[in-house]
Design a protein around this motif. Structure first.
Motif: not given
Length: 401
Positions: A95-97, A129-132, A118-119, A320-322
């Protein structure tokens, strides 16, 4: 397949009841909750490495990154402590992610978020949506190189790239071993008498096999161990911390956790682990005591996680941020599953997690992170003595969240 498993377990459960006269499990257990059910299910789909010692059993799957899928203190008819996603495994599909196969201790890398993540791919936004999850800790199989009755060793060579474009070549050596009573009592500082228990240790050694030394200004990897345990309506995560450091606890990873689900006292926190609301907390090294636990009053199960800590202060930041401070992260995390941003949910589990410090490894240098997981079943006074010694509280003090 389920019928075949049921027939097999009829023999397991009879054997279990005979073997544990006078020390029966107090869990409210269904057939699907037994170790034997999970073990037979896993064997239908993957090769399972089984560690055994007396009535203690641990099931490991190399195809799932040598993760400990589940364990038990009572043999095949005993309660299966790890959460396993039977549906995802049976589908045979990726599955995705992230592939949430489950497992009560899996190997991951940190950081999850930030400029050294690294995700997330370089330039992407920090959202679901972009987390992998990288394939190396999601779909790649690890190689079994040694097996004994109570010990197994796996290894894997890997290459990863972080959000900033830094590449890492590493070799992982992961050893899982059952603990005997003498070693467990020494590590815990308590006598294991009149109680059923299982304890295992994982020793995770990560070597920089690349051509260059790591540089913190370009990012480093950390070892991150996460345990998916079965949630229940009356389960509570318990994490002691240094007195007066409550303000350092991060409880905003996925939005602020409601007060009714999280209680922070002077030197300990209680976090509801019922898989009904997604939330995550983190304890930084400045507030750390290297132990975490949970107590399931419905099933009378006390879980303890320990890890080796040598006073380090730099830990990767997984927000989840810079980040302004990419090495101001947590040493311990806990997670309760619930519906995510898309409205879906991975499963009925909670997690206890520990991380290694952020070390800039020189070429051929090795970082080692050791974690121990224990599950205890028995009379409440026996469980209470362990809780008081390791977590600093009586079980009667655990609030009903």
């Amino acid at each position: 397949m389920k019928k075949a498993i049921i027939y097999t377990l009829a023999f397991y459960c009879m054997a279990c009841n005979t073997a544990h006269e006078g020390n029966h499990t107090q869990t409210t257990m269904k057939l699907e909750d037994t170790f034997g059910f999970d073990y037979e299910f896993l064997k239908k789909h993957k090769e399972v490495v089984l560690l055994e010692q007396d009535s203690m059993k641990v099931a490991i799957v190399g195809d799932y990154q040598a993760r400990v899928m589940t364990s038990t203190a009572h043999g095949n008819g005993g309660f299966s402590y790890g959460w396993i996603n039977h549906e995802a495994i049976a589908s045979g599909k990726y599955t995705p992610h992230m592939n949430a196969f489950g497992g009560e201790e899996r190997f991951w890398f940190g950081p999850e978020g930030g400029q050294y993540s690294v995700f997330f791919k370089q330039g992407s936004t920090f959202d679901f949506e972009n987390w992998q999850t990288p394939a190396e800790i999601d779909t790649v199989s690890y190689d079994l190189v040694e097996k004994q009755a109570n010990r197994a060793v796996f290894t894997k060579d890997m290459t990863l790239e972080n959000y900033s474009g830094t590449q890492f070549r590493v070799k992982l050596n992961r050893e899982i071993s059952l603990l005997n009573k003498s070693d467990a009592e020494k590590l815990l500082g308590v006598a294991l008498k009149d109680i059923a228990w299982v304890g295992y240790q994982t020793t995770n050694a990560l070597t920089n096999t690349g051509a260059e030394d790591w540089d913190k200004s370009k990012g480093v990897l950390s070892i991150w161990l996460l345990g998916m345990m079965k949630a229940s309506p009356q389960n509570t995560i318990i994490i002691p911390y240094q007195s007066g450091k409550a303000e350092l606890i991060n409880d905003s990873y996925f939005g602020k956790i409601p007060a009714g689900r999280l209680v922070k006292k002077e030197d300990i926190l209680f976090f509801k682990a019922d898989a009904q609301a997604r939330g995550k907390i983190g304890v930084p090294p400045q507030a750390l005591k290297p132990v975490a636990g949970s107590y399931d009053t419905e099933n009378k199960i006390l879980t303890i996680v320990q890890f080796d800590y040598n006073g380090e202060t730099d830990y990767v930041n997984s927000m989840w941020e810079i980040q302004k401070n990419p090495y101001s992260g947590d040493a311990i995390n806990a997670y309760n599953d619930g519906k995510n941003d898309t409205g879906s949910q991975m499963g009925q589990f909670y997690e206890l997690e520990t991380s290694s410090p952020a070390i800039a490894l020189k070429r051929n240098e090795t970082l080692t992170h050791v974690q121990r997981t224990f599950h205890f079943e028995g009379a409440e006074n026996a469980l209470d003595a362990i809780s008081k010694k390791l977590l600093g509280i009586h079980l009667s003090e655990v609030p009903k969240l």
